[in-house]
Design an enzyme around this catalytic site. Sequence first.
Site, PDB file in Angstrom:
ATOM      1  N   CYS A 285       0.977  -1.226   0.007  1.00  0.00           N
ATOM      2  CA  CYS A 285      -0.112  -0.068   0.107  1.00  0.00           C
ATOM      3  C   CYS A 285       0.770   1.152  -0.032  1.00  0.00           C
ATOM      4  O   CYS A 285       0.546   2.260  -0.563  1.00  0.00           O
ATOM      5  CB  CYS A 285      -0.880   0.090   1.196  1.00  0.00           C
ATOM      6  N   GLU A 384      -3.392   3.502  -8.381  1.00  0.00           N
ATOM      7  CA  GLU A 384      -2.642   2.691  -7.487  1.00  0.00           C
ATOM      8  C   GLU A 384      -2.352   1.513  -8.473  1.00  0.00           C
ATOM      9  O   GLU A 384      -3.333   0.891  -9.042  1.00  0.00           O
ATOM     10  CB  GLU A 384      -3.209   1.922  -6.460  1.00  0.00           C
TER      11      GLU A 384
HETATM   12  P1  NAD Z   1      -9.574  -5.929  -1.906  1.00  0.00           P
HETATM   13  O1  NAD Z   1      -9.985  -4.605  -1.513  1.00  0.00           O
HETATM   14  O2  NAD Z   1      -9.790  -6.701  -3.284  1.00  0.00           O
HETATM   15  O3  NAD Z   1      -9.752  -7.209  -1.027  1.00  0.00           O
HETATM   16  C1  NAD Z   1      -9.398  -6.879   0.407  1.00  0.00           C
HETATM   17  C2  NAD Z   1     -10.214  -7.953   1.140  1.00  0.00           C
HETATM   18  O4  NAD Z   1     -11.512  -7.510   1.146  1.00  0.00           O
HETATM   19  C3  NAD Z   1     -10.159  -9.375   0.812  1.00  0.00           C
HETATM   20  O5  NAD Z   1     -10.190 -10.126   2.086  1.00  0.00           O
HETATM   21  C4  NAD Z   1     -11.211  -9.670   0.167  1.00  0.00           C
HETATM   22  O6  NAD Z   1     -11.773 -10.995  -0.059  1.00  0.00           O
HETATM   23  C5  NAD Z   1     -12.225  -8.791   0.875  1.00  0.00           C
HETATM   24  N1  NAD Z   1     -13.351  -8.284   0.044  1.00  0.00           N
HETATM   25  C6  NAD Z   1     -13.404  -8.202  -1.492  1.00  0.00           C
HETATM   26  N2  NAD Z   1     -14.730  -7.573  -1.789  1.00  0.00           N
HETATM   27  C7  NAD Z   1     -15.437  -7.521  -0.638  1.00  0.00           C
HETATM   28  C8  NAD Z   1     -16.806  -7.288  -0.214  1.00  0.00           C
HETATM   29  N3  NAD Z   1     -17.670  -6.696  -1.330  1.00  0.00           N
HETATM   30  N4  NAD Z   1     -17.180  -7.105   0.981  1.00  0.00           N
HETATM   31  C9  NAD Z   1     -16.432  -7.253   1.880  1.00  0.00           C
HETATM   32  N5  NAD Z   1     -15.183  -7.757   1.784  1.00  0.00           N
HETATM   33  C10 NAD Z   1     -14.622  -7.866   0.439  1.00  0.00           C
HETATM   34  O7  NAD Z   1      -8.001  -5.592  -1.686  1.00  0.00           O
HETATM   35  P2  NAD Z   1      -6.634  -6.524  -2.071  1.00  0.00           P
HETATM   36  O8  NAD Z   1      -6.577  -6.737  -3.726  1.00  0.00           O
HETATM   37  O9  NAD Z   1      -6.758  -7.887  -1.221  1.00  0.00           O
HETATM   38  O10 NAD Z   1      -5.562  -5.776  -1.543  1.00  0.00           O
HETATM   39  C11 NAD Z   1      -4.829  -4.716  -2.080  1.00  0.00           C
HETATM   40  C12 NAD Z   1      -5.377  -3.393  -1.523  1.00  0.00           C
HETATM   41  O11 NAD Z   1      -5.018  -3.305  -0.156  1.00  0.00           O
HETATM   42  C13 NAD Z   1      -4.488  -2.046  -2.181  1.00  0.00           C
HETATM   43  O12 NAD Z   1      -5.260  -1.340  -2.508  1.00  0.00           O
HETATM   44  C14 NAD Z   1      -3.599  -1.991  -1.196  1.00  0.00           C
HETATM   45  O13 NAD Z   1      -3.053  -0.714  -1.180  1.00  0.00           O
HETATM   46  C15 NAD Z   1      -4.449  -2.134   0.110  1.00  0.00           C
HETATM   47  N6  NAD Z   1      -3.691  -2.125   1.196  1.00  0.00           N
HETATM   48  C16 NAD Z   1      -3.754  -1.286   2.095  1.00  0.00           C
HETATM   49  C17 NAD Z   1      -3.006  -1.408   3.369  1.00  0.00           C
HETATM   50  C18 NAD Z   1      -3.304  -0.207   4.144  1.00  0.00           C
HETATM   51  O14 NAD Z   1      -2.648  -0.412   5.593  1.00  0.00           O
HETATM   52  N7  NAD Z   1      -3.188   1.042   3.989  1.00  0.00           N
HETATM   53  C19 NAD Z   1      -2.180  -2.438   3.581  1.00  0.00           C
HETATM   54  C20 NAD Z   1      -2.037  -3.522   2.710  1.00  0.00           C
HETATM   55  C21 NAD Z   1      -2.816  -3.190   1.455  1.00  0.00           C
END
Ligand code: NAD
Length: 482
Positions: A285, A384
């Site tokens: 992130c 991103e």
């Molecule tokens: P994502 O949003 O696709 O998924 C994150 C989580 O949400 C997963 O467990 C997924 O299964 C769940 N999810 C997906 N759709 C959902 C819904 N409709 N309702 C509830 N839960 C749902 O993100 P990703 O691709 O797994 O991770 C990458 C993203 O995470 C990037 O944007 C990254 O920047 C961010 N991130 C942020 C931080 C931070 O601390 N700011 C840290 C790590 C990653």
Amino acid sequence: MTALPEHLNLVDGRACPAAEGHTIEVVDPSDGQPFATLPRSGAADVDAAVRAARAAFDGAWGRLTATERGRVLARLSALITQQAESLAQLECRDTGKPIQQARVDIAACARYFEYYAGAADKLHGETIPYAAGSTVMALRVPFGVTGHIIPWNYPAQIFGRSVGGALAAGNACVVKPAEDACLTPLAVASLALDAGLPPGALNIVCGLGVEAGAALAAHPGLNHISFTGSAATGTAVAQAAAVNHVPVTLELGGKSPQLLFADADLDEALPVVVNAIVQNAGQTCTAGSRVLVERAIHDAVLERLAQRFAALRVGPGTRGLDCGPLINRRQLDRVTGLVDAAQADGARAVARAAVVDDAPAGGFYFAPLLLDGVAPSHPLAQREIFGPVLAAFAFDGEDEAVALANGTPYGLTAAVWTRDGSRALRLAHRLVAGQVFVNNYGAGGGIELPFGGMKHSGYGREKAFEGLRGFTTVKTVAIRHG
Ligand code: NAD
């Protein structure tokens, strides 16, 4: 065909499959082959986990003192450290990240539990001077049952940071890890039972985001949700939680800039700039995905960065090279599409790393790439990417540097590289970001440092003591005693 090893949910201290018996394949990103299965949980599994958490909060877990909670977390930290190598191997296989990065992540996971173990009994409320003949206390109390939805990029670290703080504060947790990376959260949760955590205080429900994730976000039995993931999913989670008036912490993405001024110590800065985008194949992130370079040193900096990019080696995580594969095919296609569009619109590839010849053909490899000439309004400069792609931009003077740095929807982290102390402080104030680094950059590091975003990078803070407070609410007790 032999059946793949089966991983199970952890609900009320017991390992169990999804109620409907469905599974998801776990794919190794370094060769694209499935090697295990996970439960594909639904609303009934989530409901069972929330009920188990509530019973633990109202029962054995809720009755422990803060000191006793801290001791459980300290034992868990020690167990993670004892098992560090096998956990790192698991993280490496599950996410594709280089083994040395996986080792850092497991150490950080242990450190989160260590930090929050020590902090558990140091979280004080306040007394408030009020009317004569009265005593008023503002107590810091846990929310109750907290939901944790975590991403795949740093599963062990983000599990530790989120669950560590929530448990230390006295909450009982239900975790929905990402479908691409559940294995270390499951393994650490199982160690938590060995550490003496009462059954039900920590439950893990694996499954798809749109199924198990959505069911958790909408569950009326939760009292707080910590979501870490993409901005779009964060919006969906916050909307679902709003129906039940459940507060949410959103830790979302970033488009973090590195500002390089002509007086910077480039020997110090450039290795950090490269690492900030290559670490975890750019799937961080806080990835430093934009380097803003003062025009006087632009060409020289790009030449030096190009040498570093060309020397990077990409391959399976187990080989311990500079960069591993991306997490899955969808992510590889997304990164490739964004880069192709930028190049079609005039971006120039300055340098590219190489994938090792013997990397398995089915792996999701994307060689790190340095681009110049990307328009600041282009999607590649605004969105991103979540891949190892660094875009360089030239600026003249502080005002243009700040305008470029702040000119995206995000505000997670930023770095300023300069020997001018006054400038460093001016920019620290002007940059819109939850964390600003001067002459260093902690992509994802710093357990003791409050962390979180501004603008579309989210709200609320995790890590540090601030993160512990974030898992509590305030109960005011006003006593009239005369
Ligand atoms: P994502 O949003 O696709 O998924 C994150 C989580 O949400 C997963 O467990 C997924 O299964 C769940 N999810 C997906 N759709 C959902 C819904 N409709 N309702 C509830 N839960 C749902 O993100 P990703 O691709 O797994 O991770 C990458 C993203 O995470 C990037 O944007 C990254 O920047 C961010 N991130 C942020 C931080 C931070 O601390 N700011 C840290 C790590 C990653």
